[in-house]
Design a protein around this motif. Structure first.
Motif, short mmCIF file in Angstrom:
data_model
loop_
_atom_site.label_atom_id
_atom_site.label_comp_id
_atom_site.label_asym_id
_atom_site.label_seq_id
_atom_site.Cartn_x
_atom_site.Cartn_y
_atom_site.Cartn_z
N VAL A 129 1.02 -1.31 0.17
CA VAL A 129 -0.25 0.12 -0.34
C VAL A 129 0.69 1.36 -0.16
O VAL A 129 2.44 1.86 0.00
CB VAL A 129 -0.69 -0.18 1.26
N ASP A 130 0.61 2.17 0.09
CA ASP A 130 0.96 3.91 -0.15
C ASP A 130 0.93 4.25 1.30
O ASP A 130 0.53 4.48 2.06
CB ASP A 130 -0.02 4.51 -0.90
N LEU A 131 1.96 5.18 1.48
CA LEU A 131 2.34 6.15 1.75
C LEU A 131 2.98 7.19 2.17
O LEU A 131 3.77 7.49 1.41
CB LEU A 131 3.06 4.98 3.10
N TYR A 132 2.28 7.79 2.31
CA TYR A 132 2.16 9.76 1.44
C TYR A 132 2.07 10.20 2.42
O TYR A 132 1.85 10.45 3.79
CB TYR A 132 1.16 9.57 0.78
N PHE A 133 3.28 11.44 2.43
CA PHE A 133 3.19 12.45 3.18
C PHE A 133 3.88 13.98 3.66
O PHE A 133 4.62 14.60 4.52
CB PHE A 133 3.53 11.69 4.82
N GLU A 134 3.39 14.64 1.75
CA GLU A 134 3.90 15.68 1.40
C GLU A 134 3.24 16.65 3.28
O GLU A 134 4.42 17.68 3.47
CB GLU A 134 2.86 16.36 0.31
N ALA A 317 -4.03 21.13 4.94
CA ALA A 317 -5.60 19.99 5.07
C ALA A 317 -4.70 19.99 3.01
O ALA A 317 -5.01 18.74 2.20
CB ALA A 317 -6.44 20.93 4.55
N SER A 318 -4.88 21.17 2.71
CA SER A 318 -4.80 21.15 0.96
C SER A 318 -3.78 20.30 0.51
O SER A 318 -3.93 19.06 0.22
CB SER A 318 -4.16 22.41 -0.36
N ALA A 319 -2.15 19.63 1.57
CA ALA A 319 -1.64 19.06 1.18
C ALA A 319 -1.76 17.74 1.31
O ALA A 319 -1.28 16.57 0.59
CB ALA A 319 -0.33 19.38 1.85
N VAL A 320 -2.60 17.36 2.34
CA VAL A 320 -2.92 16.14 2.73
C VAL A 320 -3.60 15.81 2.05
O VAL A 320 -3.84 14.57 1.35
CB VAL A 320 -4.05 16.41 4.33
N LEU A 321 -5.07 16.18 1.09
CA LEU A 321 -5.62 16.25 -0.34
C LEU A 321 -4.88 15.69 -0.96
O LEU A 321 -5.84 14.59 -2.07
CB LEU A 321 -6.70 17.45 -0.43
N GLY A 322 -3.67 16.59 -1.11
CA GLY A 322 -3.01 16.13 -2.41
C GLY A 322 -2.90 14.42 -2.67
O GLY A 322 -2.94 14.21 -3.30
N ASP A 323 -2.27 14.72 -1.60
CA ASP A 323 -1.68 12.95 -1.14
C ASP A 323 -2.37 12.22 -1.58
O ASP A 323 -2.57 10.53 -1.79
CB ASP A 323 -1.10 12.54 0.29
N VAL A 324 -4.18 12.15 -0.76
CA VAL A 324 -5.21 11.26 -0.92
C VAL A 324 -5.71 11.36 -2.33
O VAL A 324 -5.94 9.74 -2.37
CB VAL A 324 -6.67 11.93 0.26
N VAL A 325 -5.51 12.66 -3.27
CA VAL A 325 -5.90 12.02 -4.78
C VAL A 325 -4.70 10.78 -4.90
O VAL A 325 -5.82 9.99 -5.94
CB VAL A 325 -6.34 13.24 -5.24
N SER A 326 -3.75 11.55 -5.41
CA SER A 326 -2.97 10.21 -5.25
C SER A 326 -3.00 9.01 -4.84
O SER A 326 -3.02 7.78 -5.58
CB SER A 326 -1.31 10.87 -4.71
N VAL A 327 -2.66 8.47 -3.55
CA VAL A 327 -3.18 7.12 -2.95
C VAL A 327 -4.60 6.76 -3.24
O VAL A 327 -5.00 5.42 -4.02
CB VAL A 327 -3.03 6.70 -2.12
N ARG A 336 1.40 2.26 -7.67
CA ARG A 336 2.21 2.73 -6.45
C ARG A 336 2.46 3.68 -6.49
O ARG A 336 3.12 4.04 -7.38
CB ARG A 336 2.66 1.35 -5.64
N GLY A 337 2.44 5.06 -5.33
CA GLY A 337 3.48 5.34 -5.34
C GLY A 337 5.07 4.81 -5.18
O GLY A 337 4.90 4.02 -4.73
N PRO A 338 6.17 6.25 -4.66
CA PRO A 338 7.20 5.84 -4.29
C PRO A 338 7.18 4.96 -2.76
O PRO A 338 6.74 5.47 -2.18
CB PRO A 338 8.22 7.47 -3.91
N VAL A 339 8.47 4.35 -2.93
CA VAL A 339 8.26 3.20 -1.86
C VAL A 339 9.88 4.61 -1.11
O VAL A 339 10.27 5.01 -1.61
CB VAL A 339 8.52 2.23 -1.36
N GLU A 340 10.33 3.45 -0.12
CA GLU A 340 11.61 4.19 0.89
C GLU A 340 12.51 3.73 0.15
O GLU A 340 12.84 2.81 -0.33
CB GLU A 340 11.83 3.21 2.08
N SER A 341 13.20 4.49 -0.25
CA SER A 341 14.53 4.85 -1.42
C SER A 341 16.09 5.41 -0.44
O SER A 341 15.90 6.70 0.23
CB SER A 341 14.60 6.10 -2.25
N SER A 342 16.49 4.09 0.37
CA SER A 342 17.33 3.79 1.22
C SER A 342 18.58 3.83 0.82
O SER A 342 19.55 2.95 1.31
CB SER A 342 16.92 3.82 2.44
#
Lengths: 446, 446
Positions: A129-134, A317-327, A336-342
């Motif tokens: 699943v996606d984890l977004y945090f803009e 809230a605007s940033a949160v909603l942008g992420d909600v639309v993406s996921v 899928r969105g980006p995953v952790e890149s380490s």
């Protein structure tokens, strides 16, 4: 093509937390429902809002029937979980529970990410699943997405950020109005820009959490809050601010993440938060009031800056909603969105090896030869001087030549390792012609 | 998780065009191969570079064995096609051919998108492949992705952009050095910032193409180049620049896309490119030299700004590579990027209904009552005055009261529809006390 929203079942959205940000998220989900559906390709159905106390009076936009104190049960029936409650627990457990139940998650929780990012990433990866945090870094400013995605084909060298609006407001008022720190903090509190207990902001904890997240993203390396060297703004005086202006600078609390190397030449990442002098012509110097900005230096892209509101319920809230639309789109269209890149897995180096510049203000004996003596001390330690300003420190002080006469010496160095600069200041402080070291500030942005 | 790059076959990448940007794209694909593979989850295999003439001498980073004059055959064997050749044909046909053959495409071609965006979008949608174009607007600055994705849960009200580096350099040199337009253009040409034929830049064609793309994205509406009202900077004089400074402004060539409504109250989109006065305190006013910046006003996010290098082979290549990583990841992990969003389908309104402000400079008879007469003319048309400055226009001119004495009158209006302001200027020009209308510039950014 994006399917018609009516052609498929709605996506169930749960919101955890109903403070300032949560209320605005609920408002946008409600008032923008048609637009969001058009952008996602499915209707977003708000299935509940988890709160500590369902009986507290709330903004009427939040339907009381949606409130629940049982966050665990709520996340089990959601496709997308939005966490805007803040703090570590129960946010961490609820997000992990949501992920295990197959929900995609969006969080604005910088402290949680800076401390438990790898755990959350791993769980999301495992569950697919996606984890977004803009919204966790610099509020409404799109910075996570550009660094994770737009710069994915480039190499970031350095990130300099003004990522705490409270301290930027305080320093700005000290600069523009000549206020001292206490006055400016009180003003910020009166305006709601600072908390009753301003520690998290003025001591740099908030900025440090964001620095850890930005460093992780920019350098494909796990950086946690404990890796960040942190100094707050409490030692900054009105005098420092005035001298900054006289030498063509402004003082900003900067979050800095950069590539560097230690004395052995081992490449690594340096991450620190501290007040610093910035040249007045630097793009970050013009960031006023409670605004945030992140300045990125990348090998190919060159200099980039992202500017906007770093806090506040509505912008966040605007940033949160942008992420909600993406996921949500990923749930409709696949992907899928980006995953952790380490993968780069660079060591986090101590600030002692960071190459920086100092501006040191000294009270010295006001007689010939003092500057020469101080300069010789710097030279003997390999620290070269970029500029010196000397002036009587006090109006009506004893005349020059008098044994007790005091001059004010402001020395700006060229670049050297932080440890060398620190040792040099200590050595200079020990010279018998030096009465006191009034202030030491780093100079950044060159 | 991202699979190991070695666990699956490489993705085949074709590059169309090998000018400044194409060469840098090839360089990054070659020198950053390992990093790119780690980020994508597959190796990126450069299978060919299409050029007009394979025999021209090129940068040694481009392996001659990869060059081909047969772009059509090349795109048929690629998974990802990067178009950096520019111009409409053969770029359009090659991209459509690539899409039909199932390749995802990345283009930096603003003219192509501004004219044929809907055709390309429709083809990509039909074929189920990605169409990315971050580099087409403002070079290295991530602006397409934030507007398409980060702001997907918000409502954009207005976009103000400095999106042409050449004209920004020219206007900046006029401002900082007092050069006239011709001198500044010659200097820009000498430095490689302006073409031998600078028409596309100074007449605003380049900015207009970018304005069309930004407007389409921001307002979920198809906007083509022909919809953009366009005025270049050729009429801007050294005198205009000087008067801008005296009244607290700078002159910038702005690309403006905003929501508005016509006289009947019909909501729509306004899109225009023209030189305008910006208050010196506006964040865009500090954008110097050949830098670009895009300022976005959104309902929830508030004011955002994105700043960086808008042109140049290396920065543009960074934006292209970011897109390559995104579309390549979709081929590895599944999923699709954003598709055309035109659901709002707003009408594009004429600039006549745009609400703006004018600054008008007049040569008037230097005698009492003139200002009253001019002000009455404005008032009778519902245009209110924000500020007036009056001064003798010429040193050593006839003394005041002399029938031939001339004064310089600078009037800045409050907001009114562009058509009303235009009609008012025409009416004022007809007053017998007005000798000439020296200049008319819009004031934006309020």
């Amino acid at each position: 093509m994006v399917p018609s929203p009516d052609s498929r079942p709605p996506l169930r959205v749960a919101v955890l937390g109903c403070g300032v940000v949560g209320t605005e998220v609920v408002r946008l989900l409600t008032t923008q429902a048609d637009d969001l559906a058009a952008r996602v390709g499915a209707h977003l159905d708000l299935v509940g809002v988890a709160v500590r106390d369902v009986d507290v009076e709330r903004d009427p936009v939040v339907d009381r029937a949606l409130l629940t104190a049982d966050g665990t049960a709520l996340v089990e029936k959601a496709d997308v979980v939005v966490e805007v409650m803040g703090g570590i627990e129960p946010a961490r457990s609820l997000l992990l529970h949501a992920i295990e139940h197959g929900a995609s998650v969006v969080t604005a929780n910088k402290a949680l990410l800076a401390q438990h990012g790898p755990t959350l990433y791993a769980a999301a990866d495992e569950a697919g699943v996606d984890l977004y945090f803009e919204a966790a870094v610099a509020g409404a400013i799109p910075i996570v997405r550009p660094v994770r995605e737009s710069l994915a084909g480039d190499h970031v060298r350095r990130v300099l950020g003004i990522v705490n609006g409270t301290t930027n407001y305080v320093l700005d008022r000290m600069t523009s109005e000549g206020l001292d720190l206490d006055q400016a903090v009180k003003e910020a509190q009166a305006l709601g820009y600072a908390e009753a207990d301003p520690t998290a902001d003025v001591e740099g904890y908030d900025a440090a959490a964001k620095a850890a997240i930005l460093a992780s993203l920019a350098f494909h390396t796990r950086v946690s809050l404990d890796d960040v060297h942190r100094e707050g703004i409490t030692a900054v005086t009105a005098d420092d601010v005035e001298w900054a202006a006289r030498t063509g600078h402004v003082i900003k609390l900067l979050a800095i993440a950069e590539r560097g190397e230690d004395a052995d030449g081992t490449a690594g990442v340096l991450v620190r938060v501290h007040p610093a002098l910035l040249p007045q012509a630097h793009p970050l110097a013009g960031v006023r009031g409670a605004f945030n900005a992140v300045f990125v230096e990348a090998e190919s892209a060159g200099e980039l800056m992202f500017y906007g509101r770093g806090a506040g319920g509505v912008p966040t809230a605007s940033a949160v909603l942008g992420d909600v639309v993406s996921v949500a789109r990923h749930r409709v269209l696949g992907g899928r969105g980006p995953v952790e890149s380490s993968y780069a897995d660079l060591p986090v180096l101590p600030t002692a090896v960071a190459r920086t510049r100092y501006q040191v203000r000294l009270e010295v004996a006001d007689r010939p030869g003092v500057l020469a003596q101080v300069a010789a001390e710097l030279a003997s330690r390999g620290v070269s001087i970029e500029a010196v300003r000397q002036s009587p420190s006090v109006e009506g002080a004893p005349a020059r030549g008098d044994a007790s006469a005091v001059a004010h010496l402001v020395i700006t160095t060229h670049t050297a390792p932080d440890a060398s600069l620190r040792a040099t200041v200590d050595a200079v402080a020990g010279l018998d012609v030096v009465r006191s070291v009034v202030s030491v500030l780093r100079v950044e942005g060159i």
